[in-house]
Enzyme design. Sequence first.
Site, mmCIF file in Angstrom:
data_model
loop_
_atom_site.group_PDB
_atom_site.id
_atom_site.type_symbol
_atom_site.label_atom_id
_atom_site.label_comp_id
_atom_site.label_asym_id
_atom_site.label_seq_id
_atom_site.Cartn_x
_atom_site.Cartn_y
_atom_site.Cartn_z
ATOM 1 N N ASP A 49 39.532 49.422 42.061
ATOM 2 C CA ASP A 49 39.325 47.991 41.885
ATOM 3 C C ASP A 49 38.499 47.718 40.641
ATOM 4 O OD1 ASP A 49 40.612 47.393 44.324
ATOM 5 O OD2 ASP A 49 38.774 47.866 45.406
ATOM 6 N N ARG A 50 38.585 46.502 40.137
ATOM 7 C CA ARG A 50 37.838 46.097 38.946
ATOM 8 C C ARG A 50 36.343 46.363 39.120
ATOM 9 N NH1 ARG A 50 34.936 41.755 37.749
ATOM 10 N NH2 ARG A 50 35.532 40.704 39.657
#
Length: 196
Positions: A49-50
């Site tokens: 994920d970011r």
Amino acid sequence: MGYQYVLFYKPYNVLSQFSPGNTPTAPAARLTLKDFIPMPGIYPVGRLDRDSEGLMLLTNHGQVQHRLSDPQFAHPRTYWVQVEHVPRPSALAQLRQGVTIKGYRTRPCQVNLLQAVPSLPPRHPPIRHRQRIPTAWLEMTLHEGKNRQVRRMTAAVGHPTLRLVRIAIAHLTLDHLQPGQWRLVTPSERQRLLQI
């Protein structure tokens, strides 16, 4: 050109894709893998994920990508996870046995409470420090990779994740990489990859 295998230390706030990071909810351009890795034709094996950091493997070898991504092969992925509060043994036991998140029961996993803060590069921006809320670090090894699974697992036992760093995929590790750095796998790492 042959098969390529790249290890990358994904920094915080970088998207795990090569395409532009513009979305309706985030119109400003976001950093992507293209901003760090100038090698065409390779793709990430799985995602981070970011707001997660750490090890990614990128390759153009479809069979290796499939075998590392498909849950039926159950390859380990290891994370260092900073959580709110110090988990009790009962919370660690719940994580080890598997928890139910979004109607799905996670597979059993390995979880250890780290006795010392792991040696990691600082995150930019840093985790917000709250004086009244202690934190702890866990080492978690999973054999599956559902969307935001580690974060959902720790939240399910009452310990929200503050920082998440993947340190290993199967036998591959971050080794001496720093955030934003990448390298080709070594011949011995490659040989073991081809045996997966």
